[in-house]
Design an enzyme around this catalytic site. Structure first.
Site, PDB file in Angstrom:
ATOM      1  N   LYS A  78      33.583  30.553  36.925  1.00 36.77           N
ATOM      2  CA  LYS A  78      34.114  31.738  37.607  1.00 36.77           C
ATOM      3  C   LYS A  78      34.120  31.487  39.111  1.00 36.77           C
ATOM      4  CE  LYS A  78      33.388  36.788  37.840  1.00 36.77           C
ATOM      5  NZ  LYS A  78      32.580  37.942  37.390  1.00 36.77           N
ATOM      6  N   SER A 158      35.126  41.992  35.294  1.00 35.16           N
ATOM      7  CA  SER A 158      35.794  41.157  36.262  1.00 35.16           C
ATOM      8  C   SER A 158      35.945  39.701  35.825  1.00 35.16           C
ATOM      9  CB  SER A 158      35.023  41.193  37.585  1.00 35.16           C
ATOM     10  OG  SER A 158      33.749  40.597  37.425  1.00 35.16           O
ATOM     11  N   SER A 182      30.862  43.162  33.474  1.00 40.24           N
ATOM     12  CA  SER A 182      31.884  42.138  33.685  1.00 40.24           C
ATOM     13  C   SER A 182      31.808  40.900  32.796  1.00 40.24           C
ATOM     14  CB  SER A 182      31.865  41.677  35.135  1.00 40.24           C
ATOM     15  OG  SER A 182      32.558  42.589  35.918  1.00 40.24           O
TER      16      SER A 182
HETATM   17  N1  GLN Z   1      33.789  47.161  36.235  1.00 39.11           N
HETATM   18  C1  GLN Z   1      32.599  47.319  36.990  1.00 39.11           C
HETATM   19  C2  GLN Z   1      32.927  47.474  38.451  1.00 39.11           C
HETATM   20  O1  GLN Z   1      34.053  47.435  38.777  1.00 39.11           O
HETATM   21  C3  GLN Z   1      31.679  46.185  36.753  1.00 39.11           C
HETATM   22  C4  GLN Z   1      32.072  44.955  37.431  1.00 39.11           C
HETATM   23  C5  GLN Z   1      31.084  43.840  37.239  1.00 39.11           C
HETATM   24  O2  GLN Z   1      30.273  43.869  36.318  1.00 39.11           O
HETATM   25  N2  GLN Z   1      31.149  42.873  38.136  1.00 39.11           N
HETATM   26  O3  GLN Z   1      32.075  47.648  39.264  1.00 39.11           O
END
Ligand code: GLN
Length: 490
Positions: A78, A158, A182
Site C-alpha cells: 500500500k 481505503s 480500511s
Molecule cells: N473509512 C474510514 C475513514 O474514512 C476508515 C478509513 C481507514 O480505516 N483508513 O476514515
C-alpha cells in the site's frame, strides 16, 4: 504448468521450496498479470526492475537452502508504507514525488523474511475514505462485477488497491492499513481475507500517519492461512514506535485447524440494524450456524454504545488527522506552491495539495479541537470511546472468546454512486470502527454472495492480542463458505 498467479501464498511457498519454479518465474508471472490488469488501477507504481532483482537474490539464497518464511513471495505494498528509494505518496498530490530515505518497519520485516516487492498500491488519499475514490491517482476498479452487468464497482477503501490486486491475482498478498475499517471493508467487497491486528501489534513506524491512536497495519490475502503467514512477518515489537507492544509473535498459522469446541462466540444485538438487507442477515445466521456446527457456543451479547461509535470516530479520527497533517506545509515534503509570504505559501500548497475529503477532515478536526468546542466534541468523543472499549471488556469478562458480526452493511457499490453525501460514505464503517476505537483485533472473511453474485464478508472480533482465535474461527467460515474468485473480464 498451472498459472502461477492462481496459487495461494502457502502453495507458492511449497512450490518454491520444492524447486517446482523459481521466485523469478513467480515474480514474472505476477508482473505480466499487473500489466494486463492496468484497467483496475490497483498499482500506482510498478517496480519490475526492483522486483526481478529481489527475486534473483532470493533465488540464490533458496538454492543455498537459506531464505526466510516468505522467501520468493511477490507482494504489493500500500502506498502508505514508506519504501526506501521508492516513491511513496499516500496517494496525495501534496507528497508529490516524495522518495523516502528510509523503509517502514513492517515492509522491512517482509524483505527480511524474503518477500519480493512488485510495486505500490493505490489507496484513498491519506487513507481517508471507504471506496478508494479519493486517491489523487483516480479510483480503483473492483475485479468483481454484478452478474450480467458492466458497471464498474468500487473495491472499498481505503486499501482498495491492496484488495483489488489480491482478488485479481496480481500479487500473492498485500500490506494494508486500518484506521476505521480500511482493511476489513475492502476485503469484504472483494472476497479476500483482511486482518486488522490489535493496536500495538504491528509497528506504525514509517507508515504515513492518519489517526495515530487508531491506525494499524495488517495483511490482505486470498486465504486465512495466507493472512496468518503474512501477519507473522508483519507483527513484532519495534522500539521506534512507542505504542508498539513487546510481546512474542506467535506462529499464527499453527492456530488454523485448532478446535473451537466449547468456545463462546458473541452475537451483538446492537449490530442488527433497521433496514439491513436480508442477505446480510442470512449471511450472519449462516456464519453462526457454521461455528456452532464446529462445536462453538453462540451467545447473545450487548454492546450498548455501538450507536455512538460512528459519530465518535468521525470526531477522534479527524482531530488526530488535523494534527498529523500539519506537517505538510510545502517546506518538508513534495509539493510547494509559491506565495508572496511564507504564510501564503503554506496556504497555497495545502489548498492545492489536499483533496476535498482530506480538507474536510482537517477542517472538522481543527474545529473539534478548538478552544470553544473541545469539551463539547473531542472530550465527549473520547469518553464515548472509553465506554465502547468497556462494552467489549464486559463481554470478554463473561467468557466470550470472539464476536461475530457482518463486515459491511452492503456489498460493493458503483464508482461515483455514493459521492454526494459524505455521511452516506461514512455509514460503510458502521460495523468496523468500534474495533479500532477499542484497539481490538478483527478479521474479515468471505462468507457468501448476494443475489447479484457479489461477495459479502463476515467479521470476527477478538480479545486483545488473540489474533490466533480469529484465524481458527476464520478458517472455519472459509471452509464452510468455499473460496470464490472473480471471473476475469479485464
Ligand atoms: N473509512 C474510514 C475513514 O474514512 C476508515 C478509513 C481507514 O480505516 N483508513 O476514515
Amino acid at each position: 504448468m498451472t498459472d502461477l498467479t492462481s496459487l495461494t501464498l502457502a502453495e507458492a511457498r511449497e512450490g518454491l521450496a520444492n524447486k517446482s519454479f523459481t521466485s523469478l518465474e513467480l515474480t514474472d508471472a505476477h508482473l505480466g498479470a499487473i500489466e494486463a490488469a492496468r484497467v483496475l488501477n490497483a498499482f500506482v507504481l510498478e517496480t519490475p526492475d526492483q522486483a526481478r532483482a529481489m527475486a534473483r537474490a532470493i533465488d540464490a539464497k533458496i538454492a543455498k537452502g537459506e531464505g526466510g518464511p516468505l522467501a520468493g513471495i511477490p507482494l504489493g505494498i500500500k502506498d502508505l508504507f514508506a519504501t526506501k528509494d521508492v516513491r511513496t505518496t499516500a496517494c496525495s498530490k501534496i507528497l508529490g514525488n516524495f522518495v523516502p530515505p528510509y523503509e517502514s518497519t513492517v515492509t522491512s520485516q517482509l524483505w527480511r523474511d524474503g518477500a519480493v516487492m512488485l510495486g505500490k498500491l493505490n489507496n484513498d488519499e491519506f487513507a481517508m475514505g471507504s471506496s478508494n475514490e479519493t486517491s489523487c491517482f483516480g479510483p480503483v476498479v473492483n475485479p468483481w462485477r454484478r452478474e450480467g452487468s458492466n458497471t464498474t464497482l468500487v473495491p472499498g477503501g481505503s486499501s482498495g488497491g491492496s484488495a483489488s490486486a489480491v482478488a485479481a491475482q496480481l500479487c500473492m498478498g498485500a500490506t494494508a492499513t486500518d484506521t476505521g475499517g480500511s482493511i476489513r471493508q475492502p476485503a469484504a467487497f472483494t472476497a479476500t481475507v483482511g486482518v486488522k491486528p490489535t493496536y500495538g501489534r504491528c509497528s506504525r513506524w514509517g507508515t504515513v500517519a492518519f489517526a495515530s491512536s487508531l491506525d494499524q497495519a495488517g495483511p490482505i490475502a486470498r486465504t486465512v492461512r495466507d493472512a496468518a503467514i503474512l501477519m507473522r512477518s508483519m507483527a513484532g515489537h519495534d522500539p521506534k514506535d512507542t505504542t508498539s507492544v513487546n510481546c512474542e509473535v506467535p506462529d499464527y498459522e499453527a492456530a488454523i485447524g485448532k478446535s473451537v469446541k466449547g468456545m463462546k462466540i458473541g452475537i451483538p444485538k446492537e449490530y442488527r440494524l433497521d433496514g439491513m438487507p436480508p442477505e446480510i442477515e442470512k449471511l450472519w445466521s449462516e456464519g453462526a450456524a457454521w461455528l456452532k456446527a464446529s462445536g462453538a457456543e453462540l451467545v447473545e451479547v450487548s454492546l450498548p454504545h455501538t450507536k455512538y461509535a460512528l459519530p465518535a470516530y468521525y470526531i477522534v479520527a479527524p482531530a488526530e488527522a488535523s494534527s498529523n497533517l500539519a506537517r505538510y506545509d510545502g517546506v518538508r515534503y513534495g509539493l510547494r506552491v509559491p506565495g508572496r509570504s511564507i504564510g501564503e505559501m503554506y496556504e497555497n500548497t495545502r489548498a492545492e495539495g489536499f483533496g476535498d475529503e482530506v480538507r474536510r477532515r482537517v477542517m472538522i478536526g481543527t474545529y473539534v479541537l478548538s478552544a470553544g468546542y473541545y469539551d463539547a466534541y473531542y472530550l465527549r468523543a473520547q469518553k464515548v470511546r472509553t465506554l465502547i472499549k468497556k462494552d467489549f471488556e464486559d463481554c470478554f469478562a463473561k467468557g466470550v472468546s470472539a464476536i461475530l458480526t457482518p463486515a459491511t452493511p452492503s456489498a460493493a457499490f458503483g464508482i461515483g454512486e455514493k459521492g454526494a453525501d459524505p455521511v452516506e460514505m461514512y455509514l460503510n464503517d458502521i460495523f468496523t470502527v468500534t474495533v479500532n476505537m477499542a484497539g481490538l483485533p478483527g478479521i474479515a472473511v468471505p462468507a457468501g454472495r448476494d443475489a447479484q453474485g457479489l461477495p459479502l464478508g463476515l467479521q470476527l472480533i477478538g480479545r486483545p492480542f488473540d489474533e490466533e482465535t480469529l484465524f481458527s474461527l476464520g478458517e472455519i467460515v472459509e471452509q464452510a463458505a468455499g473460496r470464490f474468485t472473480p471471473p476475469r473480464w479485464w
